[in-house]
Design a protein around this motif. Structure first.
Motif, short mmCIF file in Angstrom:
data_model
loop_
_atom_site.label_atom_id
_atom_site.label_comp_id
_atom_site.label_asym_id
_atom_site.label_seq_id
_atom_site.Cartn_x
_atom_site.Cartn_y
_atom_site.Cartn_z
N UNK A 11 3.35 7.17 2.75
CA UNK A 11 2.07 6.51 2.49
C UNK A 11 2.30 5.01 2.29
N UNK A 12 3.29 4.66 1.49
CA UNK A 12 3.60 3.24 1.25
C UNK A 12 4.03 2.55 2.54
N UNK A 13 4.88 3.19 3.30
CA UNK A 13 5.35 2.60 4.55
C UNK A 13 4.21 2.41 5.54
N UNK A 14 3.31 3.40 5.62
CA UNK A 14 2.17 3.31 6.53
C UNK A 14 1.28 2.13 6.14
N UNK A 15 1.03 1.96 4.84
CA UNK A 15 0.21 0.83 4.38
C UNK A 15 0.86 -0.50 4.74
N UNK A 16 2.16 -0.61 4.56
CA UNK A 16 2.88 -1.83 4.95
C UNK A 16 2.80 -2.07 6.45
N UNK A 17 2.92 -1.01 7.23
CA UNK A 17 2.83 -1.11 8.69
C UNK A 17 1.48 -1.67 9.11
N UNK A 18 0.39 -1.11 8.58
CA UNK A 18 -0.95 -1.58 8.94
C UNK A 18 -1.14 -3.03 8.52
N UNK A 19 -0.63 -3.39 7.36
CA UNK A 19 -0.76 -4.75 6.86
C UNK A 19 -0.11 -5.75 7.81
N UNK A 20 1.09 -5.43 8.26
CA UNK A 20 1.84 -6.34 9.14
C UNK A 20 1.36 -6.29 10.59
N UNK A 21 1.20 -5.10 11.13
CA UNK A 21 0.88 -4.94 12.55
C UNK A 21 -0.52 -5.41 12.90
N UNK A 22 -1.49 -5.12 12.04
CA UNK A 22 -2.89 -5.40 12.36
C UNK A 22 -3.51 -6.49 11.50
N UNK A 23 -2.69 -7.18 10.69
CA UNK A 23 -3.16 -8.26 9.84
C UNK A 23 -4.30 -7.80 8.93
N UNK A 24 -4.15 -6.61 8.39
CA UNK A 24 -5.12 -6.05 7.46
C UNK A 24 -4.70 -6.44 6.04
N UNK A 25 -5.63 -6.96 5.25
CA UNK A 25 -5.33 -7.31 3.86
C UNK A 25 -5.53 -6.05 3.02
N UNK A 26 -4.47 -5.65 2.32
CA UNK A 26 -4.50 -4.43 1.52
C UNK A 26 -4.16 -4.78 0.08
N UNK A 27 -5.07 -4.46 -0.85
CA UNK A 27 -4.88 -4.78 -2.27
C UNK A 27 -3.85 -3.89 -2.93
#
Length: 185
Positions: A11-27
């Motif tokens: 779950x943590x890795x997936x959140x990091x992936x989305x943040x970096x790959x798609x420029x999604x800001x995740x709190x």
């Protein structure tokens, strides 16, 4: 030392992936549980506040606009959120499965031009704090759902909803106020 399970690590890795790959800001403490689709094309922006849970199989498409989700929210599986005209979701909002929030609509006035060539109209959707959006709800462009409102499963929201309203139906109709408990005729 705290033991972390393999599934939480994913779950943590997936959140990091989305943040970096798609420029999604995740709190902070915001988690994405499973595959989701993110599209910020045409300089669209997508952001999630703190302590928010995103379940699997959701679609977030900014289409040159933006999607801003507040703190302490949850979005259950199979939802589609469109930010063409802007989409703002406040804090402590619950969105049940299979909801669709569309902040744009295709223009179709002319019959001599294909609908796909006529452009679109974009208008922001706002869902204020502490709302519960039931399963299968559709929210159309230009709508504001007032603070503390509850939208019943399967409703289609086509106009603004005052704060603390309970709404059901197609199109959505206010059936009572959460403040007074008064039933609307």
């Amino acid at each position: 030392m705290q033991k972390i399970s393999f599934s939480w690590m994913l779950v943590h890795l997936r959140s990091l992936y989305y943040k970096k790959k798609f420029n999604v800001k995740i709190g902070k403490n915001t988690y994405i549980f499973g595959p989701c689709e993110f599209s910020g094309r045409d300089n669209g922006k997508i952001s999630f506040g703190n302590n928010t849970i995103i379940c699997r199989w959701n679609v977030f498409r900014a289409y040159g606009g933006y999607i801003k989700i507040g703190n302490n929210c949850s979005i259950n599986s199979f939802c589609h959120l469109s930010g063409n005209g802007g989409l703002e979701i406040g804090d402590n909002v619950r969105i049940a499965t299979q909801c669709v929030l569309i902040s744009a609509n295709h223009n179709f006035k002319r019959v001599d031009i294909p609908i796909t060539k006529q452009g679109e109209t974009r208008k922001k959707i706002v869902i204020e704090d502490d709302c519960w959006i039931g399963a299968g709800v559709k929210v159309l462009m230009g709508v504001t759902i007032g603070k503390g409102s509850v939208i019943g499963a399967g409703s289609v929201i086509t106009k603004d909803i005052p704060p603390y309203s309970v709404v059901v139906g197609v199109p959505g109709k206010i059936i009572r106020s959460r403040l007074s408990g008064e039933v609307q005729e």
